[in-house]
Enzyme design. Structure first.
Site, short mmCIF file in Angstrom:
data_model
loop_
_atom_site.label_atom_id
_atom_site.label_comp_id
_atom_site.label_asym_id
_atom_site.label_seq_id
_atom_site.Cartn_x
_atom_site.Cartn_y
_atom_site.Cartn_z
CB CYS A 265 -1.09 0.04 1.15
SG CYS A 265 -1.89 1.53 1.53
CG ASP B 60 -2.36 -3.86 -0.47
OD1 ASP B 60 -3.14 -4.10 0.32
OD2 ASP B 60 -1.96 -2.96 -1.10
#
Length: 162
Positions: free
Chosen positions: A53, A60
């Site tokens: 992120c 992620d």
């Protein structure tokens, strides 16, 4: 037995594989499509994609589906694996990662058609699944891409609590 492809790809079969820690499209390699007279799909299922992120630095995770109809060139799978691995420490939003992957593969191969679909695991109770596609301009594949995009979520998947 040496194949003509040996001249085109260098990662496959290499005893010394370097894993780039930062986004690196230069690792992508292509080879000649042996069946350019035929339209056919090549699909990659990449269930271990990781990026960061850009705001929080948190990881992620996603499964990435890459499907394409080759023209003259195809992507070599080991180089694709190394390329996707290079996103591991790359900070970008989900949508931006999928668009970058599509752009880099279009530049590498100039395919007739390609789509990239990221199915990210939920964070904060929401999963994001960006879908991007491309059809070669001024060919039937441009219209094909428009149709697939419009119909993309007509029959949504059955979510299996991913």
């Amino acid at each position: 037995m040496h194949h003509e492809r040996d001249k085109e790809v260098h990662q496959l079969g290499s005893t010394h594989t370097e894993y780039s820690q930062n986004y690196d499209p230069s690792v992508l390699e292509a080879f000649e499509n042996q069946h350019p007279y035929r339209n056919y799909f090549v699909k990659f299922n990449c269930p271990e994609f990781t990026s960061l992120c850009p705001k929080t630095g948190q990881p992620d995770f996603a499964t990435i589906y890459i499907s394409y109809i080759p023209d003259k060139r195809m992507v070599e799978s080991k180089s694709l694996k190394l390329y996707l691995f290079s996103f591991r420490n790359h900070g970008d939003f989900h949508e931006d990662c999928m668009n970058k992957i599509l752009n880099d593969l279009v530049e590498l191969m100039d395919p007739r058609y390609i789509e990239v679909w990221g199915k990210f695991t939920p964070r904060g109770g929401i999963s994001i699944d960006p879908y991007v596609n491309y059809g070669k301009p001024e060919t039937k594949w441009e219209r094909f891409a428009e149709q697939r995009l419009v119909q993309h979520d007509l029959y949504p998947e059955t979510i299996d609590n991913r």
